[in-house]
Each structure stands twice: as C-alpha cells, then as structure tokens.
Design a protein around this motif. Structure first.
Motif, PDB file in Angstrom:
ATOM      1  N   MET A  91       0.834  -1.203   0.000  1.00 14.92           N
ATOM      2  CA  MET A  91       0.000   0.000   0.000  1.00 14.92           C
ATOM      3  C   MET A  91       0.871   1.256   0.000  1.00 14.92           C
ATOM      4  SD  MET A  91      -1.332   0.252   3.976  1.00 14.92           S
ATOM      5  CE  MET A  91      -2.189   1.812   3.784  1.00 14.92           C
ATOM      6  N   ILE A  92       0.357   2.326  -0.628  1.00 16.43           N
ATOM      7  CA  ILE A  92       1.042   3.612  -0.631  1.00 16.43           C
ATOM      8  C   ILE A  92       0.223   4.588   0.205  1.00 16.43           C
ATOM      9  CG2 ILE A  92       1.846   5.555  -2.010  1.00 16.43           C
ATOM     10  CD1 ILE A  92       3.506   3.061  -2.376  1.00 16.43           C
ATOM     11  N   THR A  93       0.851   5.128   1.239  1.00 19.49           N
ATOM     12  CA  THR A  93       0.180   6.093   2.106  1.00 19.49           C
ATOM     13  C   THR A  93       0.466   7.514   1.657  1.00 19.49           C
ATOM     14  OG1 THR A  93       0.345   4.595   3.999  1.00 19.49           O
ATOM     15  CG2 THR A  93      -0.027   6.925   4.485  1.00 19.49           C
ATOM     16  N   TYR A  94       1.728   7.770   1.296  1.00 19.59           N
ATOM     17  CA  TYR A  94       2.172   9.123   0.951  1.00 19.59           C
ATOM     18  C   TYR A  94       3.199   9.011  -0.170  1.00 19.59           C
ATOM     19  CZ  TYR A  94       3.459  13.999   1.876  1.00 19.59           C
ATOM     20  OH  TYR A  94       3.666  15.343   1.772  1.00 19.59           O
ATOM     21  N   PRO A  95       3.123   9.856  -1.184  1.00 17.18           N
ATOM     22  CA  PRO A  95       4.072   9.742  -2.299  1.00 17.18           C
ATOM     23  C   PRO A  95       5.520   9.810  -1.827  1.00 17.18           C
ATOM     24  CG  PRO A  95       2.309  11.291  -2.829  1.00 17.18           C
ATOM     25  CD  PRO A  95       2.149  10.957  -1.376  1.00 17.18           C
ATOM     26  N   GLY A  96       6.326   8.866  -2.273  1.00 13.70           N
ATOM     27  CA  GLY A  96       7.732   8.833  -1.914  1.00 13.70           C
ATOM     28  C   GLY A  96       8.057   8.011  -0.690  1.00 13.70           C
ATOM     29  N   VAL A  97       7.047   7.670   0.116  1.00 14.46           N
ATOM     30  CA  VAL A  97       7.265   6.826   1.287  1.00 14.46           C
ATOM     31  C   VAL A  97       7.109   5.369   0.856  1.00 14.46           C
ATOM     32  CG1 VAL A  97       6.418   6.193   3.583  1.00 14.46           C
ATOM     33  CG2 VAL A  97       6.458   8.597   2.890  1.00 14.46           C
ATOM     34  N   PRO A  98       8.095   4.513   1.118  1.00 17.94           N
ATOM     35  CA  PRO A  98       8.020   3.142   0.619  1.00 17.94           C
ATOM     36  C   PRO A  98       6.846   2.367   1.207  1.00 17.94           C
ATOM     37  CG  PRO A  98       9.831   3.397   2.188  1.00 17.94           C
ATOM     38  CD  PRO A  98       9.334   4.769   1.882  1.00 17.94           C
ATOM     39  N   ALA A  99       6.342   1.463   0.399  1.00 20.51           N
ATOM     40  CA  ALA A  99       5.212   0.640   0.810  1.00 20.51           C
ATOM     41  C   ALA A  99       5.650  -0.415   1.820  1.00 20.51           C
ATOM     42  CB  ALA A  99       4.603  -0.044  -0.409  1.00 20.51           C
ATOM     43  N   PRO A 100       4.763  -0.839   2.712  1.00 27.41           N
ATOM     44  CA  PRO A 100       5.104  -1.922   3.638  1.00 27.41           C
ATOM     45  C   PRO A 100       5.233  -3.253   2.903  1.00 27.41           C
ATOM     46  CG  PRO A 100       2.783  -1.359   3.833  1.00 27.41           C
ATOM     47  CD  PRO A 100       3.389  -0.344   2.914  1.00 27.41           C
ATOM     48  N   GLY A 114     -13.714  14.419   4.977  1.00 27.95           N
ATOM     49  CA  GLY A 114     -14.257  13.468   4.015  1.00 27.95           C
ATOM     50  C   GLY A 114     -13.265  13.040   2.945  1.00 27.95           C
ATOM     51  N   TRP A 115     -12.013  13.533   3.037  1.00 29.03           N
ATOM     52  CA  TRP A 115     -11.016  13.206   2.025  1.00 29.03           C
ATOM     53  C   TRP A 115     -10.620  11.737   2.046  1.00 29.03           C
ATOM     54  CZ3 TRP A 115     -10.366  16.165  -1.951  1.00 29.03           C
ATOM     55  CH2 TRP A 115      -9.267  15.995  -2.799  1.00 29.03           C
ATOM     56  N   ASP A 116     -10.882  11.054   3.127  1.00 24.44           N
ATOM     57  CA  ASP A 116     -10.550   9.633   3.224  1.00 24.44           C
ATOM     58  C   ASP A 116     -11.243   8.798   2.162  1.00 24.44           C
ATOM     59  OD1 ASP A 116     -12.895  10.357   4.724  1.00 24.44           O
ATOM     60  OD2 ASP A 116     -12.890   8.363   5.626  1.00 24.44           O
ATOM     61  N   ARG A 117     -12.287   9.337   1.543  1.00 22.64           N
ATOM     62  CA  ARG A 117     -12.971   8.592   0.478  1.00 22.64           C
ATOM     63  C   ARG A 117     -12.042   8.333  -0.712  1.00 22.64           C
ATOM     64  NH1 ARG A 117     -14.568  13.874   0.208  1.00 22.64           N
ATOM     65  NH2 ARG A 117     -14.562  14.924  -1.826  1.00 22.64           N
ATOM     66  N   HIS A 118     -10.958   9.126  -0.818  1.00 21.94           N
ATOM     67  CA  HIS A 118     -10.014   8.963  -1.918  1.00 21.94           C
ATOM     68  C   HIS A 118      -8.824   8.074  -1.553  1.00 21.94           C
ATOM     69  CE1 HIS A 118     -12.098  12.006  -4.208  1.00 21.94           C
ATOM     70  NE2 HIS A 118     -11.877  12.933  -3.291  1.00 21.94           N
ATOM     71  N   PHE A 119      -8.743   7.602  -0.314  1.00 16.79           N
ATOM     72  CA  PHE A 119      -7.571   6.831   0.111  1.00 16.79           C
ATOM     73  C   PHE A 119      -7.382   5.621  -0.804  1.00 16.79           C
ATOM     74  CE2 PHE A 119      -5.072   3.894   2.692  1.00 16.79           C
ATOM     75  CZ  PHE A 119      -4.124   4.742   3.240  1.00 16.79           C
ATOM     76  N   GLY A 120      -6.124   5.400  -1.209  1.00 17.15           N
ATOM     77  CA  GLY A 120      -5.833   4.286  -2.106  1.00 17.15           C
ATOM     78  C   GLY A 120      -5.931   4.635  -3.576  1.00 17.15           C
ATOM     79  N   THR A 121      -6.229   5.905  -3.876  1.00 17.49           N
ATOM     80  CA  THR A 121      -6.311   6.355  -5.260  1.00 17.49           C
ATOM     81  C   THR A 121      -5.339   7.514  -5.473  1.00 17.49           C
ATOM     82  OG1 THR A 121      -7.993   8.099  -5.020  1.00 17.49           O
ATOM     83  CG2 THR A 121      -8.770   5.812  -5.177  1.00 17.49           C
ATOM     84  N   GLU A 122      -5.057   7.838  -6.727  1.00 19.68           N
ATOM     85  CA  GLU A 122      -4.171   8.946  -7.063  1.00 19.68           C
ATOM     86  C   GLU A 122      -4.758  10.275  -6.586  1.00 19.68           C
ATOM     87  OE1 GLU A 122      -0.764  10.806  -8.489  1.00 19.68           O
ATOM     88  OE2 GLU A 122      -1.177   8.654  -8.228  1.00 19.68           O
ATOM     89  N   ALA A 123      -6.077  10.392  -6.564  1.00 23.34           N
ATOM     90  CA  ALA A 123      -6.723  11.644  -6.163  1.00 23.34           C
ATOM     91  C   ALA A 123      -6.396  12.024  -4.724  1.00 23.34           C
ATOM     92  CB  ALA A 123      -8.241  11.520  -6.338  1.00 23.34           C
TER      93      ALA A 123
END
Length: 215
Positions: free
Chosen positions: A13-22, A114-123
């Motif tokens: 999973m990617i949480t933040y751009p540039g931070v490596p995935a687990p 309400g921004w969590d609705r985009h979690f896991g997407t590029e948006a």
C-alpha cells in the motif's frame, strides 16, 4: 459502540508519495513450525518492513523537533481515552478553519474533511484539505490535547515544504494523527478517542489503531 477510525495496512500500500510501501513476509511458517512443536501444534510468525509513516499514524513532537518527546515519552494521557470532538470542514474548503465557538480544551479534536474517500487512489495525493495555520495556532492556544485529520496531511504540501500546523502543534506538545477514516460515523462530541502506538524509543511516528468509543 466502537467506531474504527484507521486504514487497514496491507502489503504494497502507498500512504504518501515517496514513502516506501510496507512489505509483509514470514519468519516461521505453519508448515515449518510443525517440525518444532508437538504434533497438532503449529504457529505462524510474520515479519513486516514499513516506514513509520504508514497507514493511520501518530506524529509526536520528536517527529518535528530533535529534543521533543518520542513515542516512548509521550504519556498515555495524551493518546488514550481522550474526550473527543469532531470539527467538520465546510464542503470544498481546503484550508480548514475550526469553529472558534468549540470548547477544545483537553480534547482530541478530529477534523472531518471526508477526504478519506479517496484513500488508495491517485486523487488522495492532490489538492487535499488541511488545517489552516491560524486554526492550528488557535487549537494550541486553547489547550487541545490531540489533533487528527482524515486527509493526506494536516498541512498543505507545497514543493517548498513548509509545515506550519506541524510546527505549531508539535511545539506545543500536541500529538497529531493523520490519515484517519470513518469520522462521518462519529457524533459531534460525547465519545472517547484512542490512538496509542508502541513505546519505541528514538522514533517520532508510528502507525496506530485509532478508534472511538461512543456511548
């Protein structure tokens, strides 16, 4: 009622751009454990490699300031069983301004965008809502105990890297929880908030299992 407020951590999973995935792995498989334990007894021991800023995580003052309290030094009284309060953002508002009529002293203030609705997407990574510096200063001055947000970052994330909300709140000893989810399920107040990480010395951030207990 217990309300889940954390994103699920999974491999890649990617949480933040540039931070490596687990990355999840296996130290001892169930099959291999059968050679170690009595017949009919087996265990699984997993491994995980992750950046501390993965999923829903806590920022301590040490994240921003070298001499600030780290994960092992922030007291549980600032992380668990806190009286909670939801500050709801206005629709379409990027720089969130907290209602100054709210009584935030001694509370976990959770900013619902309400921004969590985009979690896991590029948006999720672009044009996200954030806490205005003025509201960060007001929350610090009013004595909030903890501040959380259901967005990519509690600050705007311009290329030049300014982080005023982090700087203000962590300087005041106020822990932050970023990448919350599910805040729409909470009442405006009257609930208890929990977001305690492991006691890791020398680290400033770590994933938490954030949740609220609603009577």
């Amino acid at each position: 009622m217990i309300v889940e407020l954390s994103h699920r951590i999974h491999d890649g999973m990617i949480t933040y751009p540039g931070v490596p995935a687990p990355r999840l792995g296996v130290h001892l498989s169930r099959e291999d454990s059968r050679e170690v334990y009595a017949p009919g007894t087996e265990f699984h021991i997993g491994t995980i490699t992750l950046a501390a800023n993965t999923g829903t995580y806590l920022d301590t003052p040490h994240h921003r300031y070298a001499d600030g309290p780290d994960l092992s030094q922030v007291p549980l009284a600032k992380l668990a069983d806190l009286p909670g309060l939801v500050a709801r953002a206005t629709a379409g508002e990027r720089a969130v301004h907290v209602d100054r009529t709210l009584d935030v002293r001694g509370r976990a203030v959770l900013i619902h965008t309400g921004w969590d609705r985009h979690f896991g997407t590029e948006a999720y990574f672009h044009d996200h809502p954030y806490l205005s510096p003025e509201s960060a200063a007001w929350l610090a001055g009013q004595g909030a105990t903890l501040v959380g947000i259901d967005s990519l970052n509690i600050d705007d994330t311009p290329p030049h890297g300014e982080r005023p909300a982090h700087s203000i709140l962590l300087a005041a000893g106020i822990p932050l929880v970023e990448h919350l989810t599910g805040l729409e399920a909470l009442p405006p107040d009257g609930f208890r908030f929990h977001a305690a990480p492991p006691m890791v010395a020398g680290m400033g951030t770590f994933p938490v299992r954030a949740y609220a207990v609603v009577p």
